[in-house]
Design an enzyme around this catalytic site. Structure first.
Site, PDB file in Angstrom:
ATOM      1  N   ILE A 433       0.814  -1.223   0.000  1.00 57.73           N
ATOM      2  CA  ILE A 433       0.000   0.000   0.000  1.00 57.73           C
ATOM      3  C   ILE A 433       0.848   1.274   0.000  1.00 57.73           C
ATOM      4  O   ILE A 433       0.335   2.371  -0.168  1.00 57.73           O
ATOM      5  CB  ILE A 433      -0.982  -0.022   1.194  1.00 57.73           C
ATOM      6  CG1 ILE A 433      -1.790  -1.325   1.197  1.00 57.73           C
ATOM      7  CG2 ILE A 433      -1.933   1.145   1.185  1.00 57.73           C
ATOM      8  CD1 ILE A 433      -2.580  -1.599  -0.074  1.00 57.73           C
ATOM      9  N   GLY A 434       2.139   1.150   0.220  1.00 52.01           N
ATOM     10  CA  GLY A 434       2.969   2.351   0.068  1.00 52.01           C
ATOM     11  C   GLY A 434       4.103   2.463   1.054  1.00 52.01           C
ATOM     12  O   GLY A 434       5.265   2.507   0.691  1.00 52.01           O
ATOM     13  N   GLU A 486       8.032   5.421   1.202  1.00 52.72           N
ATOM     14  CA  GLU A 486       7.646   6.670   1.894  1.00 52.72           C
ATOM     15  C   GLU A 486       8.553   7.100   3.055  1.00 52.72           C
ATOM     16  O   GLU A 486       8.064   7.650   4.054  1.00 52.72           O
ATOM     17  CB  GLU A 486       6.180   6.579   2.382  1.00 52.72           C
ATOM     18  CG  GLU A 486       5.195   6.273   1.261  1.00 52.72           C
ATOM     19  CD  GLU A 486       3.728   6.208   1.722  1.00 52.72           C
ATOM     20  OE1 GLU A 486       3.397   6.803   2.766  1.00 52.72           O
ATOM     21  OE2 GLU A 486       2.922   5.576   1.025  1.00 52.72           O
ATOM     22  N   TRP A 563      -8.328  16.094   6.661  1.00 52.51           N
ATOM     23  CA  TRP A 563      -7.385  16.047   7.774  1.00 52.51           C
ATOM     24  C   TRP A 563      -6.639  17.366   7.999  1.00 52.51           C
ATOM     25  O   TRP A 563      -5.606  17.398   8.652  1.00 52.51           O
ATOM     26  CB  TRP A 563      -6.418  14.862   7.602  1.00 52.51           C
ATOM     27  CG  TRP A 563      -7.089  13.554   7.948  1.00 52.51           C
ATOM     28  CD1 TRP A 563      -8.265  13.386   8.629  1.00 52.51           C
ATOM     29  CD2 TRP A 563      -6.629  12.228   7.638  1.00 52.51           C
ATOM     30  NE1 TRP A 563      -8.558  12.045   8.757  1.00 52.51           N
ATOM     31  CE2 TRP A 563      -7.577  11.309   8.166  1.00 52.51           C
ATOM     32  CE3 TRP A 563      -5.503  11.717   6.974  1.00 52.51           C
ATOM     33  CZ2 TRP A 563      -7.429   9.922   8.035  1.00 52.51           C
ATOM     34  CZ3 TRP A 563      -5.373  10.332   6.854  1.00 52.51           C
ATOM     35  CH2 TRP A 563      -6.325   9.460   7.385  1.00 52.51           C
ATOM     36  N   HIS A 696      -2.575  -4.450  11.248  1.00 61.33           N
ATOM     37  CA  HIS A 696      -2.732  -3.739  12.520  1.00 61.33           C
ATOM     38  C   HIS A 696      -2.262  -4.574  13.690  1.00 61.33           C
ATOM     39  O   HIS A 696      -2.306  -4.139  14.833  1.00 61.33           O
ATOM     40  CB  HIS A 696      -4.188  -3.314  12.702  1.00 61.33           C
ATOM     41  CG  HIS A 696      -4.653  -2.450  11.557  1.00 61.33           C
ATOM     42  ND1 HIS A 696      -5.205  -2.985  10.422  1.00 61.33           N
ATOM     43  CD2 HIS A 696      -4.573  -1.122  11.351  1.00 61.33           C
ATOM     44  CE1 HIS A 696      -5.479  -2.002   9.567  1.00 61.33           C
ATOM     45  NE2 HIS A 696      -5.097  -0.865  10.109  1.00 61.33           N
TER      46      HIS A 696
HETATM   47  N1  GLN Z   1       0.179   5.063   1.287  1.00 62.68           N
HETATM   48  C1  GLN Z   1      -0.115   5.167   2.662  1.00 62.68           C
HETATM   49  C2  GLN Z   1       0.744   4.217   3.462  1.00 62.68           C
HETATM   50  O1  GLN Z   1       1.019   3.167   3.014  1.00 62.68           O
HETATM   51  C3  GLN Z   1      -1.550   4.853   2.946  1.00 62.68           C
HETATM   52  C4  GLN Z   1      -1.860   4.946   4.408  1.00 62.68           C
HETATM   53  C5  GLN Z   1      -3.309   4.919   4.728  1.00 62.68           C
HETATM   54  O2  GLN Z   1      -4.147   4.725   3.892  1.00 62.68           O
HETATM   55  N2  GLN Z   1      -3.643   5.128   5.954  1.00 62.68           N
HETATM   56  O3  GLN Z   1       1.155   4.505   4.539  1.00 62.68           O
HETATM   57 ZN    ZN Z   2      -4.987   2.208   4.786  1.00 61.56          ZN
END
Ligand code: GLN
Ligand code: ZN
Length: 754
Positions: A433-434, A486, A563, A696
């Site tokens: 997801i990143g 990131e 946010w 999580h």
């Molecule tokens: N790209 C973001 C990550 O991987 C997405 C985080 C999120 O959606 N909370 O941290």
């Molecule tokens: Zn997320």
């Protein structure tokens, strides 16, 4: 006479003293006694602020070590079985945070705010009991500190139960009578504290669409509560939206006052008419408890004069739209903000003065010298905001007003054929997801650079090393679509805010999110534009390190807006368009630099939903339009992904589809394939990446487990439509967890493909 009030005051402390004390206590560095002393000092200081600002009605029991809903569970004995045997001091924090024998209680967002409350568990075995000590002690403590009138804040019984979870065979609201009995006992108990007492009972559940089904409980409940003690005056408090259905009922009881939010529900005509014909006192929330700008007092007076034309002055009290918990504490420590911008702001402490001045103006009382100054300074702030060069950017305004196209050029069916050919990914492509783990070293590097302790070269070298390692690891495990990890971002909104014109950052503008955790939302004060590319360098660097596809990573316009503290002098729809154009430009630069897949995260898309049905379609329209506008820069061959951190799409699936992303990754790991079924039901055509394992938790999922999860997904959606990825970004995890988990994920995909 009481002319003004404050719904509630933040408790975390102007320097986050409570946060610090809590965390020291949890880590064993301080004793409970020391924590209690900090709390006592804070409560005293907060009363002093309100007293000095000449607030007529000051709250008691708005303090909490963790959360007011949790406090209410303690007050009324709603303790889940797994915590029942613990002694009082252990029990409280164990419920909030878990302990080695019991998992923590669930936490969720308080209505449409970013504050999280602990979700009560009212199963059949819960026996309510009364434990009024905290309330009584805090009342006595406050009484010794101020001669002002006090009100005791309580979460209302209907809201408390409506927000509770039951068991398989129990509905918490079935227990209302029993709980109301305990509230009655509590009122009797506290009635002994003084000759006359004011109690504010918060029932915000009635500002939601659930009101229609719940109003039937109001009269029986509030008849009992108002009969508990003759010296108690009850205020029925609501906030965040209108509560018209509830107002119609509650006026039939002997409550003393009704609190309404005149910031987030502009038209309250109907409720006002009902109140007019009653004897109730109106607590009119006119100063915004959810935003950070100085109030435009002349505009507030216009609203107040409409109210005054219906409700007589002797039944009108002026205050905040909701608890000031949702705004930062004070401007006192802001040394770096541009003074012009700082002059437009008002945090909790500053809002106290606004409440008093506005109340005096409404009550046609001569303003004192300080009052006059505040009035003038607010007027001036409104004027300078209207014309300031800092805010107004003609080029941006022109670009937005000339917008005509919000769509991509090519329809999805054609795009996806081009993309599959161009990107050449096979069946069940794997990605993440990143973000990758944010280690202590990484945070240190960013902080050191921010503080000027290390050079730009040294900083970039470290970030690049991190990216190199991420790329190497992803190639090694055999993921198909890679990410850069990131490392340069500490927050998915702040990172972009810092690079956009129109944004400012406070040093100390912390707002409690849950427990000791605070967030510092950026301040969107002016017309937004992107002076230069924000992510292109890092992403192209990462792409240069691999033959595989590198996915570019952006935060979407709706999430950036939801946010941030957003300017209140322009419609949100316009602001979102400006943000969308900034992302548009970034996408165009990324694709021109050779990036073929770009993910636009919309983590906060759903939480931005309005509380009332009647406002939903307008929100959906502008949110979808803005997302589409932002990605409309993408050529047919550029694949757009989006990511959302939840999975219950039943109510909004058509909206999600209308966003027209080529691929969406979502959180489903904890619900198996159950929540995915809606995608099939509506014939959702685009590709979907349902999370195959839960990030999580520190647990490492086994290959077999993920194989099973993928096979379950394949029962719902065809293999051509599925992507395989974790639930969410990996930044909160450790490398020791991430490495084996992703290895197992890729292994599992190989088995299923076979
Ligand atoms: N790209 C973001 C990550 O991987 C997405 C985080 C999120 O959606 N909370 O941290
Ligand atoms: Zn997320």
């Amino acid at each position: 006479m009481i002319k003004n009030y404050v719904t509630g005051f933040p408790r975390i402390g102007e320097q986050r003293e409570l946060k610090k004390a809590l965390e020291e206590f949890w880590s064993g560095k301080c004793e409970l006694k020391e924590l209690e002393n900090v709390a006592k000092e804070l409560r005293a200081r907060h009363i002093k602020y309100q007293d000095e600002a000449k607030i007529d009605l000051i709250s008691v029991n708005d303090f909490s070590f963790y959360d007011i809903m949790l406090d209410n569970m303690i007050t009324f004995g709603a303790i889940p079985a797994r915590f029942r045997e613990l002694n009082a001091s252990e029990q409280y924090f164990a419920m909030a945070r878990g302990n080695k024998n019991a998992v923590a209680m669930e936490m969720t967002k308080w209505f449409n705010t970013n504050y999280h409350y602990i979700v009560p568990e009212v199963t059949n075995d819960v026996k309510f009991s009364l434990n009024p000590d905290k309330i009584i002690n805090e009342y006595k403590e406050a009484k010794a500190l101020t001669s002002k009138k006090l009100k005791i804040n309580l979460v209302g019984p209907i809201t408390f139960l409506a927000l509770s979870k039951g068991g398989f065979t129990s509905n918490p609201l079935d227990r209302l009578d029993e709980l109301v009995e305990k509230y009655t006992e509590l009122l009797k108990e506290i009635s002994k504290l003084d000759d006359e007492l004011i109690v504010q009972i918060d029932e915000p559940i009635f500002v939601t669409d659930r009101a229609a089904g719940l109003v039937k409980f109001i009269v029986p409940t509030y008849e009992k509560l108002t009969s508990a003690a003759s010296n108690i005056k009850i205020i029925f408090m609501t906030y965040f939206e209108h509560a018209t259905e509830a107002v119609k009922e509650v006026v039939k009881t002997k409550i003393w006052g009704v609190g309404l939010d005149f910031v987030h529900a502009s038209c309250q005509q109907e409720a006002l008419e009902v109140l007019k014909n009653s004897d109730k006192v109106l607590f009119a929330g006119l100063i915004d408890g959810r935003n950070v700008w100085k109030a435009n007092l002349d505009k507030k007076l216009e609203i107040a004069s409409k109210i005054k034309s219906i409700i007589p002055l002797d039944r009108l009290v002026i205050g905040t739209s909701c608890s000031l918990l949702h705004v930062p504490f004070t401007l006192k420590y802001e040394e770096k903000l541009n003074p012009e911008i700082k002059n437009w702001l008002s945090f909790a402490v500053e809002k106290l003065a606004e409440v008093r001045v506005l109340a005096n103006l409404v009550h046609e009382k001569e303003l004192c010298e300080i009052g006059n100054e505040i009035y003038k300074s607010n007027k001036e702030a409104a004027l300078t905001r209207a014309t300031s060069k800092l805010i107004n950017d003609e080029a941006v305004q022109k670009r937005v007003s000339n917008l005509t196209k919000f769509e991509r050029d090519t329809p999805y069916e054609e795009r996806i054929v081009i993309q599959r050919k161009e990107l050449d990914y096979g069946i069940l492509p794997t990605t993440t997801i990143g973000s990758f783990p944010q280690t202590t070293e990484l945070r240190q590097v960013r902080n050191a650079y921010k503080k000027g302790l290390i050079s730009k070269e040294a900083y970039e070298k470290d970030i690049k090393t991190y990216i190199d390692e991420c790329v190497a690891f992803q190639e090694e495990v055999g993921l198909d679509v890679l990410v850069h990890g990131e490392p340069e971002r500490n927050d998915m909104v702040e990172y972009f805010g810092e690079q956009l014109n129109g944004y400012a950052f406070s040093q100390n503008g912390w707002v409690q999110s849950y427990g000791s955790r605070c967030v510092k939302p950026p301040l969107l004060f002016g017309d937004v534009s992107r002076p230069k590319p924000m992510t292109v360098e890092w992403i192209t660097y990462a792409q240069s390190k691999t033959q595989k596809i590198m996915k570019g990573m952006l935060t979407g316009p709706i999430t950036i807006m939801n946010w941030s503290f957003v300017r209140d002098d322009k419609p949100r729809g316009e602001i979102a368009k400006e943000l969308a154009l900034a992302i548009y430009d970034e996408i165009d630069d990324l694709q021109n630099a050779g990036i073929k897949i770009i993910q636009v995260d919309e983590a906060a898309f759903k939480e931005g939903y309005p509380l009332r049905k009647e406002n939903i379609s307008a929100y959906e329209k502008f949110a979808v339009d803005c997302f589409k506008l932002s990605v409309s820069a993408a050529k047919a061959s550029t694949q757009i992904h989006t990511h959302m951190c939840y999975s219950e799409f039943n109510d909004i699936i058509k909206t999600i589809e209308a966003m027209d992303a080529d691929v969406i990754s979502i959180e489903t790991a904890r619900s198996g394939n159950e929540l995915l079924k809606i995608f099939k039901e509506v014939g959702y055509k685009q590709e979907v990446g349902p999370g195959v394992y839960d990030i999580h938790s520190p647990r490492i999922p086994s290959v077999e487990e993920i194989v099973k999860q993928i096979n379950d997904l394949l029962l719902v959606l065809p293999k051509e439509q599925l992507w395989i990825n974790p639930d969410c970004g990996l930044k909160t995890r450790k490398w020791e967890e991430v490495k084996p988990s992703l290895k197992n994920m890729v292994e599992a995909v190989k088995i299923v493909r076979g």
